[in-house]
Design a protein around this motif. Structure first.
Motif, PDB file in Angstrom:
ATOM      1  N   CYS A  83       0.847  -1.205   0.000  1.00  0.00           N
ATOM      2  CA  CYS A  83       0.000   0.000   0.000  1.00  0.00           C
ATOM      3  C   CYS A  83       0.880   1.251   0.000  1.00  0.00           C
ATOM      4  O   CYS A  83       1.865   1.321   0.722  1.00  0.00           O
ATOM      5  CB  CYS A  83      -0.899  -0.012   1.228  1.00  0.00           C
ATOM      6  N   ARG A  84       0.499   2.247  -0.801  1.00  0.00           N
ATOM      7  CA  ARG A  84       1.299   3.461  -0.898  1.00  0.00           C
ATOM      8  C   ARG A  84       0.469   4.738  -0.713  1.00  0.00           C
ATOM      9  O   ARG A  84       0.923   5.827  -1.043  1.00  0.00           O
ATOM     10  CB  ARG A  84       2.029   3.511  -2.253  1.00  0.00           C
ATOM     11  N   GLN A  85      -0.739   4.605  -0.160  1.00  0.00           N
ATOM     12  CA  GLN A  85      -1.563   5.777   0.132  1.00  0.00           C
ATOM     13  C   GLN A  85      -2.221   5.631   1.501  1.00  0.00           C
ATOM     14  O   GLN A  85      -2.714   4.554   1.847  1.00  0.00           O
ATOM     15  CB  GLN A  85      -2.674   5.956  -0.909  1.00  0.00           C
ATOM     16  N   VAL A  86      -2.212   6.728   2.261  1.00  0.00           N
ATOM     17  CA  VAL A  86      -2.885   6.779   3.559  1.00  0.00           C
ATOM     18  C   VAL A  86      -3.706   8.057   3.601  1.00  0.00           C
ATOM     19  O   VAL A  86      -3.189   9.141   3.283  1.00  0.00           O
ATOM     20  CB  VAL A  86      -1.884   6.767   4.730  1.00  0.00           C
ATOM     21  N   VAL A  87      -4.963   7.942   3.978  1.00  0.00           N
ATOM     22  CA  VAL A  87      -5.844   9.102   4.133  1.00  0.00           C
ATOM     23  C   VAL A  87      -6.226   9.207   5.601  1.00  0.00           C
ATOM     24  O   VAL A  87      -6.760   8.253   6.175  1.00  0.00           O
ATOM     25  CB  VAL A  87      -7.109   8.983   3.268  1.00  0.00           C
ATOM     26  N   VAL A  88      -5.941  10.338   6.216  1.00  0.00           N
ATOM     27  CA  VAL A  88      -6.299  10.571   7.613  1.00  0.00           C
ATOM     28  C   VAL A  88      -7.504  11.503   7.625  1.00  0.00           C
ATOM     29  O   VAL A  88      -7.400  12.682   7.265  1.00  0.00           O
ATOM     30  CB  VAL A  88      -5.129  11.172   8.412  1.00  0.00           C
ATOM     31  N   LEU A  89      -8.648  10.982   8.013  1.00  0.00           N
ATOM     32  CA  LEU A  89      -9.893  11.738   8.017  1.00  0.00           C
ATOM     33  C   LEU A  89     -10.078  12.434   9.360  1.00  0.00           C
ATOM     34  O   LEU A  89      -9.931  11.811  10.407  1.00  0.00           O
ATOM     35  CB  LEU A  89     -11.073  10.805   7.742  1.00  0.00           C
ATOM     36  N   GLY A  90     -10.434  13.721   9.324  1.00  0.00           N
ATOM     37  CA  GLY A  90     -10.528  14.480  10.564  1.00  0.00           C
ATOM     38  C   GLY A  90      -9.185  14.484  11.259  1.00  0.00           C
ATOM     39  O   GLY A  90      -9.074  14.218  12.459  1.00  0.00           O
TER      40      GLY A  90
END
Length: 276
Positions: A83-90
């Motif tokens: 995996c090469r994407q991380v999304v941090v919500l809030g």
């Protein structure tokens, strides 16, 4: 939150992570950016801790540290698998993007524009450089959507991604949560969601939980959603997730500390949901 000001609960969480670096041993979660980001002056008693039992404040601080480590561990496992994407919500004052050591792993931080402006100012004041692997995604959900914000930021749709959603679910309505979960699940195979949520408290501890809810509401950030474990599993599955792991806060923390933790409330839960 108040217009033009950062989220007060985001600051409270950041303060707890910073205090954990000095106050707790053994340390559950190590974060070299936690103290510089909030500042030494902010390490004292916070507005959400005043008048509370010191042990309750300590246990809350340890839970915040444990959920951050749980998210870090999930991201590390996903990165090891490609995996090469991380999304941090809030995202608030989250520092995981600052601690990223992989030059090919890209982080996207999604939050209200006011909170992000304040965070960027604090980073500059603390002399902390924004890494090239971090992209800020300002989204005001009153006027825009998660999909629009991420698309504008260059997010790669349909690539394996870890979505981190800590300290967020309880502040959103169920329709808003369902829309977010469907978007995450549509990211496709190899993607995952890490989140915590509010579980209804046992009757004996309902008063303490109600006091916390009142303090959050007084700060302009009321709790709007809670779930039983069965409810949340069913709703995540309906949104497209194929595997849902549910963990009590006490069990997660006890695993990190190597001992059994007694928690009479059972109100904090962590979930790891995966799209196979």
């Amino acid at each position: 939150m108040e217009i033009g000001k950062p989220s007060r609960t985001a600051m409270a969480v950041a303060r707890a992570r910073a205090q954990h670096q000095r106050a707790d041993e053994p340390r559950v979660f190590t974060d070299p950016f936690a103290i510089p980001l909030v500042g030494e002056a902010a390490l004292g008693e916070g507005e959400f801790d005043r008048g509370l039992d010191a042990d309750l404040v300590r246990r809350r601080r340890l839970w915040i540290a444990a959920r951050s480590r749980f998210a870090d561990d999930t991201v590390a496992d996903a990165v090891a698998s490609g995996c090469r994407q991380v999304v941090v919500l809030g995202a608030g004052l989250d520092t995981s993007a600052l601690r990223n050591t992989h030059p090919d792993v890209r982080f996207f931080e999604v939050d209200h524009p006011d909170t992000q402006q304040w965070k960027r100012r604090r980073l500059a004041e603390a002399g902390i450089a924004v890494p090239s692997t971090l992209t800020f995604v300002p989204v005001d959900f009153e006027t825009g959507t998660l999909a629009e914000g991420l698309a504008a930021a260059g997010f790669g749709r349909a690539r394996p991604t870890v979505f981190v959603m800590l300290g967020v679910a309880m502040y959103l309505t169920r329709p808003s949560l369902h829309a977010t979960w469907r978007y995450v699940a549509a990211q496709g195979s190899g993607s995952a969601l890490v989140m915590d949520y509010l579980h209804p408290a046992a009757p004996a501890s309902a008063a303490a939980l109600d006091e916390r809810a009142k303090r959050a509401a007084a700060a302009g950030e009321p709790w709007l959603s809670s779930f039983t474990a069965d409810e949340l599993r069913a709703e995540l599955t309906a949104c497209g997730f194929t595997t849902v792991e549910d963990h009590r806060a006490a069990d997660v923390l006890g695993g990190y500390l190597g001992r059994t933790i007694t928690d009479s409330t059972g109100s904090g839960h962590l979930v790891r949901a995966v799209i196979a």
